[in-house]
Scaffold this active site. Structure first.
Site, short mmCIF file in Angstrom:
data_model
loop_
_atom_site.label_atom_id
_atom_site.label_comp_id
_atom_site.label_asym_id
_atom_site.label_seq_id
_atom_site.Cartn_x
_atom_site.Cartn_y
_atom_site.Cartn_z
CG HIS A 219 -2.19 0.74 1.07
ND1 HIS A 219 -3.27 0.21 0.44
CD2 HIS A 219 -2.56 1.99 1.44
CE1 HIS A 219 -4.27 1.09 0.45
NE2 HIS A 219 -3.85 2.18 1.05
CG ASP B 228 -6.82 7.98 -3.31
OD1 ASP B 228 -7.33 6.85 -3.17
OD2 ASP B 228 -7.41 8.93 -3.86
N GLY B 229 -5.23 5.54 -4.48
CA GLY B 229 -5.03 4.98 -5.82
C GLY B 229 -4.30 3.65 -5.86
CG ASN B 230 -2.13 2.22 -2.56
OD1 ASN B 230 -0.93 2.14 -2.77
ND2 ASN B 230 -2.64 3.11 -1.72
#
Length: 251
Positions: free
Chosen positions: A176, A180-182
């Site tokens: 991770h 954001d956007g993982n």
């Protein structure tokens, strides 16, 4: 590996062999399939993360039309994902190896215009994943964790492409590395690996979201990748069968 998973992987390999035998594909057929999968992959990957654009709305957004009542972020997510797919396709065509630089570039496209300060940058804080049983590593450890991920990838050449893609995706999600956007980035990496070996992209469907999250969580907690591998293999098989049906080769 249990017998049913091996049977599934063998069936996927058989369908892939049929597709390979039909290559090179007619250019207009290939272009229409590429457009179809770009749309469906974009729609489902964003919908898994909570984007409320419908499949048809996603299509018109990708055609440059604004949909009333939808946020700017949702529009950006659709266009960004399409652009990230194009980047992955170009990387595959150039036979580029997977590197941290490439992962950052994919993520930069995913968050472009949404959070430019975090786009392509490893997180500078600790986070938890809602609903997950594991906690991502401390942000101070991310450089080492990502280097280890790429090293594992380089050492995993003996695995079948489907197994390797599923495990790469899972290992990335467990780290991770971004705020954001993982999820979107991880599914782009999944298909980067598959497409390198001539597979069509695996589209993990919105309606399979719960099974997908359960399989990821199981793999992250126990290190057992059979569940996520099965889900990926089923997704690849659907895509292969679409190709074979369009080509008149599905039996």
């Amino acid at each position: 590996m249990d017998a049913s998973l091996k049977t599934l992987l063998d069936a996927v390999a058989a369908d892939k062999a049929k597709l390979d035998a039909a290559r090179p594909l007619p250019p207009h057929t290939l272009a229409s399939l590429r457009e179809k999968f770009t749309l469906e992959w974009t729609y489902h990957s964003n919908a898994i993360e909570g984007n409320t654009l419908t499949l048809r709305e996603t299509k018109v957004v990708l055609e440059g039309i604004t949909v009333g009542g939808k946020s700017l972020r949702e529009h950006c997510e659709a266009v960004n994902h399409r652009d990230a797919i194009r980047y992955v396709e170009e990387s595959v065509a150039k036979q580029e190896p997977l590197t941290e630089w490439q992962i950052r570039n994919i993520h930069m496209l995913v968050l472009k215009g949404i959070d430019d300060g975090e786009a392509g940058r490893y997180r500078q804080e600790n986070v938890v994943i809602s609903g997950a049983s594991t906690v991502p590593p401390d942000f101070l450890h991310l450089p080492a964790e990502m280097a280890a991920l790429v090293d594992w990838y380089e050492q995993a050449r003996a695995m079948s492409p489907v197994e390797r893609a599923a495990e790469l995706h899972t290992r990335f999600v467990k780290v991770h590395p971004f705020v954001d956007g993982n999820g979107r980035t991880g599914r782009l990496l999944l298909n980067f690996e598959l497409m390198k070996f001539g597979y069509p992209p695996a589209v993990i469907r919105k309606e399979d979201r719960l099974d997908y999250y359960d399989a990821l969580d199981e793999a992250c907690v126990s290190g057992a990748f059979e569940g996520i591998t099965r889900l990926v293999a089923e997704s690849v098989q659907r895509s292969l069968q679409t190709y074979l049906q369009v080509l008149g080769l599905r039996t």
